[in-house]
Design an enzyme around this catalytic site. Structure first.
Site, PDB file in Angstrom:
ATOM      1  N   GLU A 137      55.881  29.138  26.386  1.00 42.06           N
ATOM      2  CA  GLU A 137      56.545  28.575  27.556  1.00 42.06           C
ATOM      3  C   GLU A 137      58.051  28.789  27.468  1.00 42.06           C
ATOM      4  OE1 GLU A 137      53.870  24.858  29.072  1.00 42.06           O
ATOM      5  OE2 GLU A 137      54.965  24.512  27.205  1.00 42.06           O
TER       6      GLU A 137
ATOM      7  N   CYS B 216      65.793  28.082  28.325  1.00 40.31           N
ATOM      8  CA  CYS B 216      65.330  27.720  26.992  1.00 40.31           C
ATOM      9  C   CYS B 216      64.124  28.598  26.691  1.00 40.31           C
ATOM     10  CB  CYS B 216      64.960  26.242  26.962  1.00 40.31           C
ATOM     11  SG  CYS B 216      64.274  25.680  25.383  1.00 40.31           S
TER      12      CYS B 216
ATOM     13  N   CYS C 178      54.616  26.837  16.245  1.00 43.86           N
ATOM     14  CA  CYS C 178      55.688  26.660  15.261  1.00 43.86           C
ATOM     15  C   CYS C 178      55.068  26.201  13.954  1.00 43.86           C
ATOM     16  CB  CYS C 178      56.710  25.633  15.757  1.00 43.86           C
ATOM     17  SG  CYS C 178      58.121  25.409  14.634  1.00 43.86           S
TER      18      CYS C 178
ATOM     19  N   CYS D 171      57.171  19.448  12.321  1.00 42.72           N
ATOM     20  CA  CYS D 171      57.888  18.202  12.600  1.00 42.72           C
ATOM     21  C   CYS D 171      56.964  17.281  13.410  1.00 42.72           C
ATOM     22  CB  CYS D 171      59.179  18.487  13.357  1.00 42.72           C
ATOM     23  SG  CYS D 171      60.323  19.553  12.453  1.00 42.72           S
TER      24      CYS D 171
ATOM     25  N   CYS E  76      57.329  16.499  17.380  1.00 46.35           N
ATOM     26  CA  CYS E  76      57.470  17.641  18.286  1.00 46.35           C
ATOM     27  C   CYS E  76      56.098  18.204  18.626  1.00 46.35           C
ATOM     28  CB  CYS E  76      58.334  18.710  17.617  1.00 46.35           C
ATOM     29  SG  CYS E  76      58.454  20.253  18.536  1.00 46.35           S
TER      30      CYS E  76
ATOM     31  N   GLY F 177      58.899  27.438  18.544  1.00 47.97           N
ATOM     32  CA  GLY F 177      59.119  28.222  17.353  1.00 47.97           C
ATOM     33  C   GLY F 177      60.452  27.989  16.676  1.00 47.97           C
ATOM     34  N   GLU F 178      60.526  28.375  15.421  1.00 49.41           N
ATOM     35  CA  GLU F 178      61.750  28.401  14.615  1.00 49.41           C
ATOM     36  C   GLU F 178      62.234  29.844  14.606  1.00 49.41           C
ATOM     37  OE1 GLU F 178      64.850  28.421  12.367  1.00 49.41           O
ATOM     38  OE2 GLU F 178      63.968  26.435  12.696  1.00 49.41           O
TER      39      GLU F 178
ATOM     40  N   SER G 224      68.988  27.799  17.586  1.00 43.88           N
ATOM     41  CA  SER G 224      68.600  26.524  16.993  1.00 43.88           C
ATOM     42  C   SER G 224      67.770  26.754  15.743  1.00 43.88           C
ATOM     43  CB  SER G 224      67.794  25.715  18.012  1.00 43.88           C
ATOM     44  OG  SER G 224      67.367  24.477  17.456  1.00 43.88           O
TER      45      SER G 224
ATOM     46  N   SER H 112      69.048  21.298  13.862  1.00 40.67           N
ATOM     47  CA  SER H 112      68.196  20.152  14.182  1.00 40.67           C
ATOM     48  C   SER H 112      68.104  19.268  12.943  1.00 40.67           C
ATOM     49  CB  SER H 112      66.807  20.627  14.618  1.00 40.67           C
ATOM     50  OG  SER H 112      66.893  21.356  15.824  1.00 40.67           O
TER      51      SER H 112
ATOM     52  N   HIS I 131      68.281  15.329  12.691  1.00 38.52           N
ATOM     53  CA  HIS I 131      67.388  14.211  13.000  1.00 38.52           C
ATOM     54  C   HIS I 131      67.410  13.061  11.987  1.00 38.52           C
ATOM     55  CE1 HIS I 131      66.112  16.807  16.154  1.00 38.52           C
ATOM     56  NE2 HIS I 131      65.437  17.603  15.364  1.00 38.52           N
TER      57      HIS I 131
ATOM     58  N   ASN J 298      61.750  12.757  23.802  1.00 36.22           N
ATOM     59  CA  ASN J 298      60.897  12.998  24.956  1.00 36.22           C
ATOM     60  C   ASN J 298      59.440  12.751  24.585  1.00 36.22           C
ATOM     61  OD1 ASN J 298      62.910  14.052  26.929  1.00 36.22           O
ATOM     62  ND2 ASN J 298      63.220  15.569  25.320  1.00 36.22           N
TER      63      ASN J 298
ATOM     64  N   CYS K 145      63.104  18.933  25.486  1.00 37.76           N
ATOM     65  CA  CYS K 145      63.096  19.219  24.051  1.00 37.76           C
ATOM     66  C   CYS K 145      61.899  18.571  23.367  1.00 37.76           C
ATOM     67  CB  CYS K 145      64.375  18.705  23.401  1.00 37.76           C
ATOM     68  SG  CYS K 145      65.856  19.595  23.915  1.00 37.76           S
TER      69      CYS K 145
END
Length: 393
Positions: free
Chosen positions: A126, A139, A146, A150, A153, A201-202, A235, A258, A260, A337, A380
């Site tokens: 997406e 984005c 991924c 995490c 996510c 993804g990373e 990112s 990122s 957190h 989110n 996000c």
């Protein structure tokens, strides 16, 4: 850089919520069918060579680049500077279909657009296009799924399917720019001028393709899309060697770390890669990135109710950042989110306000992230690429 001795934290509260299931970090993507070679995968010099291999003149590579990147034309029949007799052959060899849109959802009166794409092997990704008053931002995804695991996510909980090719990454941007140029998105004609690698993804775990994609995005037209490097944000959850390698590429993009959590004990749970490269190592790499590029680093921090949103954690973060200098960093707190089935939730607005105030008291520039697209699971941490049983418009 070592952590100052006075940055010890208060005793850590036990997590009231467990992460959404055990999982493993995946640093390399599973092997699947290799995406077909696309014109965008090729360096400018290689495009002429590819044309010669097809029996065409080398300069046809520049002509095709002009059509694809500068004029945003994807219909070979309309590429009138290419010989009519050659268009079908060139298209078959160099312009395979990489992304097939199977669902589009909109929000914000049509100015936020989330598109679900099916790739050649059935994998789903997406991207989210967001129109603002003075910029058009997309984005994009760099992997299908991924492997960073995490727990808050949706993408991370889906696991890693595979890496995207350079062309698959770039085509998300060109597809959005075509839609803008053709007036298909409210707000008049436009063109993408900001790209954030914050989708699925990373990106730095798909280093070769992601960096090649950045070069295609920033190369002046007609060799690339001509987007300013200052309009690109990369990112990462903190792959330290890759951050250092990216810093040496000579691309003045923005790095977004990122984070957190400012303490290793909690970040080990929230961002499992922290068990390999801890908070201090990730922040040191981010500081080195700033020193190499002159680009201020963004610290991304998802605020999760009763987990990482305490004011003392904001204060600790401010101390850690200031210990590495002033003027090199900016913090983006992000109201968490919601994702389907998750028990994690966003912080109370008063707690969010106190968190921001604690950072500002330390002199840290802080801006709460806009959460556009949350109602279409386009904000996000929400991208999960769940396909419909039947394609919808």
């Amino acid at each position: 850089m070592s952590t100052p001795a006075d940055l010890t934290s208060p005793p850590r509260e036990p997590l009231p919520l467990a992460p959404a299931g055990p999982g493993k970090l995946v640093m390399s993507a599973p092997r699947r069918g290799k995406p077909p070679r696309h014109f965008v995968d090729l360096e400018p010099a290689e495009r002429g060579e590819a044309m010669v291999a097809l029996g065409e003149k080398a300069f046809r590579g520049k002509q095709l680049a002009t059509q694809w990147f500068e004029r945003l034309e994807d219909d070979p029949a309309k590429m009138t500077d290419l010989p009519a007799a050659s268009r079908a052959r060139i298209s078959e060899a160099l312009l395979p279909t990489l992304l097939t849109g199977i669902r589009t959802l909109t929000a914000d009166k049509g100015t936020t657009v989330k598109t679900l794409y099916r790739l050649h092997d059935g994998a789903l990704v997406e991207s989210v296009l967001m129109r603002y008053r003075n910029r058009d931002t997309i984005c994009i995804s760099s992997q299908a799924g991924c492997g960073m695991n995490c727990p808050f996510c949706a993408t991370g909980q889906a696991g890693l399917t595979r890496n995207l090719s350079t062309a698959e990454i770039v085509e998300q941007v060109t597809a959005a720019s075509r839609a803008l140029a053709r007036g298909e998105v409210p707000g008049g004609e436009g063109r993408v001028n900001n790209v954030v690698f914050m989708g699925m993804g990373e990106a730095l775990a798909n280093y070769k393709s992601a960096v090649a994609a950045v070069r295609r995005l920033t190369q002046p037209a007609p060799d690339g899309l001509g987007i300013s490097a200052r309009g690109i944000t990369m990112s990462t959850v903190g792959l330290v060697p890759a951050i250092d390698k990216f810093a040496a590429e000579g691309i003045a993009a923005t790095l977004a770390l990122s984070l957190h959590a400012p303490d290793d004990e909690l970040r080990n749970d929230l961002v499992p890669i922290n068990q390999r490269w801890n908070v201090g190592e990730a922040l040191d790499a981010a500081r080195r990135y700033f020193e190499s590029t002159g680009r201020r680093v963004s610290i991304e921090y998802a605020l999760i109710r009763d987990i990482n949103d305490q004011a003392w954690r904001a204060d600790r973060l401010g101390k850690l950042l200031n210990a590495r200098g002033r003027g090199w960093v900016h913090v983006n707190p992000i109201p968490l989110n919601p994702t389907p089935g998750s028990k994690w939730t966003a912080s109370d607005p008063a707690v969010e306000k106190a968190f921001v105030a604690a950072l500002e008291a330390r002199g840290i520039p802080t801006t709460v992230r806009d959460t556009r697209g949350s109602e279409i699971d386009g904000a996000c941490g929400q991208l999960a690429a769940i396909g419909p049983e039947q394609p919808t418009a």
